[in-house]
Design a protein around this motif. Structure first.
Motif, PDB file in Angstrom:
ATOM      1  N   GLU A  89      40.969   5.309  57.164  1.00 58.06           N
ATOM      2  CA  GLU A  89      39.526   4.496  57.300  1.00 58.06           C
ATOM      3  C   GLU A  89      39.639   3.551  58.394  1.00 58.06           C
ATOM      4  O   GLU A  89      40.660   3.305  59.072  1.00 58.06           O
ATOM      5  N   ARG A  90      38.826   3.644  59.271  1.00 57.21           N
ATOM      6  CA  ARG A  90      38.465   2.892  60.544  1.00 57.21           C
ATOM      7  C   ARG A  90      37.545   1.742  60.747  1.00 57.21           C
ATOM      8  O   ARG A  90      36.674   1.894  59.897  1.00 57.21           O
ATOM      9  N   VAL A  91      37.714   0.875  61.399  1.00 55.85           N
ATOM     10  CA  VAL A  91      36.856  -0.027  61.780  1.00 55.85           C
ATOM     11  C   VAL A  91      36.224   0.159  63.084  1.00 55.85           C
ATOM     12  O   VAL A  91      36.659   0.492  63.915  1.00 55.85           O
ATOM     13  N   ASN A  92      34.953  -0.527  63.297  1.00 50.08           N
ATOM     14  CA  ASN A  92      34.293  -0.468  64.430  1.00 50.08           C
ATOM     15  C   ASN A  92      35.464  -0.958  65.836  1.00 50.08           C
ATOM     16  O   ASN A  92      35.780  -1.948  65.525  1.00 50.08           O
ATOM     17  N   ALA A  93      35.330  -0.307  66.778  1.00 50.71           N
ATOM     18  CA  ALA A  93      36.420  -0.647  67.768  1.00 50.71           C
ATOM     19  C   ALA A  93      35.776  -1.940  68.376  1.00 50.71           C
ATOM     20  O   ALA A  93      36.768  -2.628  68.738  1.00 50.71           O
ATOM     21  N   GLU A  94      34.706  -2.259  68.562  1.00 50.11           N
ATOM     22  CA  GLU A  94      34.096  -3.426  69.107  1.00 50.11           C
ATOM     23  C   GLU A  94      34.926  -4.717  68.396  1.00 50.11           C
ATOM     24  O   GLU A  94      35.126  -5.716  68.833  1.00 50.11           O
ATOM     25  N   LEU A  95      34.661  -4.521  66.763  1.00 46.34           N
ATOM     26  CA  LEU A  95      34.781  -5.477  66.028  1.00 46.34           C
ATOM     27  C   LEU A  95      36.220  -5.591  66.299  1.00 46.34           C
ATOM     28  O   LEU A  95      36.789  -7.044  66.217  1.00 46.34           O
ATOM     29  N   PHE A  96      37.182  -4.756  66.229  1.00 44.22           N
ATOM     30  CA  PHE A  96      38.553  -4.821  66.481  1.00 44.22           C
ATOM     31  C   PHE A  96      38.989  -5.481  67.821  1.00 44.22           C
ATOM     32  O   PHE A  96      39.725  -6.451  67.799  1.00 44.22           O
ATOM     33  N   THR A  97      38.334  -5.176  68.921  1.00 38.29           N
ATOM     34  CA  THR A  97      38.730  -5.603  70.111  1.00 38.29           C
ATOM     35  C   THR A  97      38.534  -7.109  70.203  1.00 38.29           C
ATOM     36  O   THR A  97      39.190  -7.970  70.724  1.00 38.29           O
ATOM     37  N   LEU A  98      37.201  -7.345  69.756  1.00 39.89           N
ATOM     38  CA  LEU A  98      36.776  -8.757  69.700  1.00 39.89           C
ATOM     39  C   LEU A  98      37.509  -9.743  68.990  1.00 39.89           C
ATOM     40  O   LEU A  98      37.837 -10.963  69.127  1.00 39.89           O
ATOM     41  N   THR A  99      37.868  -9.423  67.660  1.00 39.55           N
ATOM     42  CA  THR A  99      38.599  -9.908  66.745  1.00 39.55           C
ATOM     43  C   THR A  99      40.282 -10.346  67.373  1.00 39.55           C
ATOM     44  O   THR A  99      40.593 -11.624  67.265  1.00 39.55           O
ATOM     45  N   TYR A 100      40.524  -9.342  68.080  1.00 41.34           N
ATOM     46  CA  TYR A 100      42.113  -9.615  68.736  1.00 41.34           C
ATOM     47  C   TYR A 100      41.931 -10.797  69.611  1.00 41.34           C
ATOM     48  O   TYR A 100      42.602 -11.732  69.954  1.00 41.34           O
ATOM     49  N   GLY A 101      40.650 -10.517  70.499  1.00 41.81           N
ATOM     50  CA  GLY A 101      40.134 -11.570  71.615  1.00 41.81           C
ATOM     51  C   GLY A 101      40.170 -12.967  71.005  1.00 41.81           C
ATOM     52  O   GLY A 101      40.616 -13.949  71.401  1.00 41.81           O
ATOM     53  N   ALA A 102      39.750 -12.999  69.964  1.00 36.38           N
ATOM     54  CA  ALA A 102      39.376 -14.266  69.144  1.00 36.38           C
ATOM     55  C   ALA A 102      40.814 -14.733  68.892  1.00 36.38           C
ATOM     56  O   ALA A 102      40.757 -16.078  69.115  1.00 36.38           O
ATOM     57  N   ILE A 103      41.592 -13.929  68.287  1.00 32.02           N
ATOM     58  CA  ILE A 103      42.710 -14.700  67.996  1.00 32.02           C
ATOM     59  C   ILE A 103      43.586 -15.159  69.383  1.00 32.02           C
ATOM     60  O   ILE A 103      44.329 -16.245  69.134  1.00 32.02           O
ATOM     61  N   VAL A 104      43.297 -14.421  70.344  1.00 32.93           N
ATOM     62  CA  VAL A 104      44.288 -14.975  71.486  1.00 32.93           C
ATOM     63  C   VAL A 104      43.676 -15.988  72.090  1.00 32.93           C
ATOM     64  O   VAL A 104      44.265 -16.975  72.294  1.00 32.93           O
ATOM     65  N   ARG A 105      42.344 -16.069  72.137  1.00 39.00           N
ATOM     66  CA  ARG A 105      41.687 -17.412  72.405  1.00 39.00           C
ATOM     67  C   ARG A 105      41.949 -18.550  71.750  1.00 39.00           C
ATOM     68  O   ARG A 105      42.342 -19.653  72.197  1.00 39.00           O
ATOM     69  N   GLN A 106      41.972 -18.167  70.496  1.00 40.13           N
ATOM     70  CA  GLN A 106      42.450 -19.490  69.630  1.00 40.13           C
ATOM     71  C   GLN A 106      43.927 -19.901  69.855  1.00 40.13           C
ATOM     72  O   GLN A 106      44.286 -21.020  69.715  1.00 40.13           O
ATOM     73  N   LEU A 107      44.731 -19.005  70.169  1.00 37.82           N
ATOM     74  CA  LEU A 107      46.163 -19.346  70.199  1.00 37.82           C
ATOM     75  C   LEU A 107      46.337 -19.871  71.709  1.00 37.82           C
ATOM     76  O   LEU A 107      46.859 -21.099  71.708  1.00 37.82           O
ATOM     77  N   LEU A 108      45.316 -19.523  72.518  1.00 38.68           N
ATOM     78  CA  LEU A 108      45.433 -20.525  73.824  1.00 38.68           C
ATOM     79  C   LEU A 108      44.832 -21.696  73.727  1.00 38.68           C
ATOM     80  O   LEU A 108      45.485 -22.745  74.256  1.00 38.68           O
ATOM     81  N   THR A 109      43.861 -22.028  72.816  1.00 39.98           N
ATOM     82  CA  THR A 109      43.576 -23.525  72.570  1.00 39.98           C
ATOM     83  C   THR A 109      44.661 -24.188  71.764  1.00 39.98           C
ATOM     84  O   THR A 109      44.788 -25.205  72.146  1.00 39.98           O
ATOM     85  N   ASP A 110      45.252 -23.545  70.850  1.00 41.54           N
ATOM     86  CA  ASP A 110      46.223 -24.350  69.885  1.00 41.54           C
ATOM     87  C   ASP A 110      47.613 -24.832  70.650  1.00 41.54           C
ATOM     88  O   ASP A 110      48.039 -25.690  70.647  1.00 41.54           O
TER      89      ASP A 110
END
Lengths: 177, 186
Positions: free
Chosen positions: B17-38
């Protein structure tokens, strides 16, 4: 006379009906028990379906099983007539190194064994008349991946307490012949 | 006969099963973004991403082995090949190439021409020290540790730092044999 009291009467009866889950050699009742060990020898799961006789406490039992596999694998690799380089007996092997056995059979049970390169060992004890269990073991490994490894709340390397896994395992094991 | 180990991850990739590539990329981006903030410090974020990757890797290896039918590799060269051709394909949908072997065959480079994680990313000036995809190096390190190989994974080239590809250096430190885990007296 406690021998004739309570539940022991049923055991003395001449032809007791087999309790549900008894390994009979028929489809649906073949599996006795299953162990899963990880690479550091922790027993992640012990599940039994039919085991009338317990001689040791569970910890001793699991340790003994792990020790048996460990030595047997070392022995089989040592006796391998086809391999040029063999380690000395008792010298640790890398998981998957050398040859490995996948089952042995006694007159009362059959033990099937699978070890994957990540060191997960799955041991299934069944009725001696059951067939090749290598595919079923792979299938159980897949169930383990789906319901244990992918469970985000499962702590890696701790004993398995996932209901979904147990349910699926029980269901699958019933189909073994 | 055991089924032959696949040379590529295409078949497995087609079946999972696969997920939408954009969803995947943006989710990862959100994680990194949050880590930078935290965490505020770029260095800390690198460390945290590596640790997260490691935790993923130690689990991912079992899924990889279960689905890919790969059995034990003969040597580290084959291991690197399997990671590049089967592993990356299975989980990221891209294939890496293996180059720059050292003479002993203990370290090599995995080169990703195409990295879906960095699709929409530009590093701002304040984050120049960030290894945005550091999670990948952690995943590889964790997964290999579970199959008895201690490795060190470092970034050599990174598209976000102006290079033409992503290059990961994987160095095999040692292979750990299986020990008998119990002492006689316990």
């Amino acid at each position: 006379m406690q021998f004739f009291g309570g539940s022991s009467v049923a055991e003395i009866a001449p032809s007791p009906a087999a309790p549900p889950g008894t390994a009979t050699g028929l489809a649906g009742n073949n599996a006795n028990m299953l162990y899963i060990f990880n690479r550091s020898g922790v027993c992640l799961l012990y599940r039994e379906w039919h085991r009338p006789l317990h001689t040791l406490d569970p910890q001793q039992d699991q340790k003994l099983m792990f020790g048996l596999l460990f030595s047997l694998r070392s022995f089989t690799a040592k006796m391998d007539p086809t391999s040029v380089d063999k380690g000395n007996l008792g010298v640790p092997l890398l998981p998957g190194q050398g040859c490995s056995f996948y089952s042995f059979r006694t007159n009362t049970y059959k033990l099937s064994f699978m070890e994957c390169p990540s060191g997960i060992k799955i041991i299934l004890v069944t009725h001696p008349k059951t067939g090749d269990m290598r595919e079923p073991l792979r299938y159980i490994y897949n169930i383990y991946v789906e319901y244990v490894i992918k469970n985000p709340l499962y702590v890696h390397g701790s004993p398995i307490k996932c209901e979904l896994f147990n349910t699926n395992l029980d269901q699958y094991v019933k189909t073994l012949v | 006969m055991a089924p032959l180990a696949p040379r590529t991850g295409d078949a497995v990739f087609a079946n999972v099963e696969r997920v939408n590539a954009e969803l995947f990329t943006l989710t990862y981006g959100a994680i990194v973004r949050q880590l930078l903030t935290d965490l505020e410090e770029v260095e800390e974020v690198n460390k945290q991403l590596d640790q997260m990757g490691y935790n993923i890797g130690v689990r991912l290896i079992d899924e990889f082995l279960a689905k890919s039918n790969v059995s034990r590799c003969i040597d580290f060269r084959e291991t690197a090949d399997v990671i590049a051709k089967v592993g990356f394909k299975m989980f990221l949908g891209v294939t890496a190439s293996v180059t720059n072997w050292d003479p002993e065959g203990t370290s090599c480079s995995l080169v990703l021409e195409d990295n879906p994680l960095v699709d929409f990313v530009e590093l701002p000036d304040t984050c120049q020290g960030l290894y945005y995809c550091n999670i990948l190096s952690g995943v590889i390190r964790g997964a290999l540790e579970m199959v008895s190989m201690k490795t060190e994974v470092t970034w050599v080239r990174d598209m976000l730092h102006g290079d033409d590809a992503c290059e990961l250096r994987v160095k095999l430190l040692k292979q750990v044999p299986e020990e008998y885990p119990y002492k006689d007296d316990d």
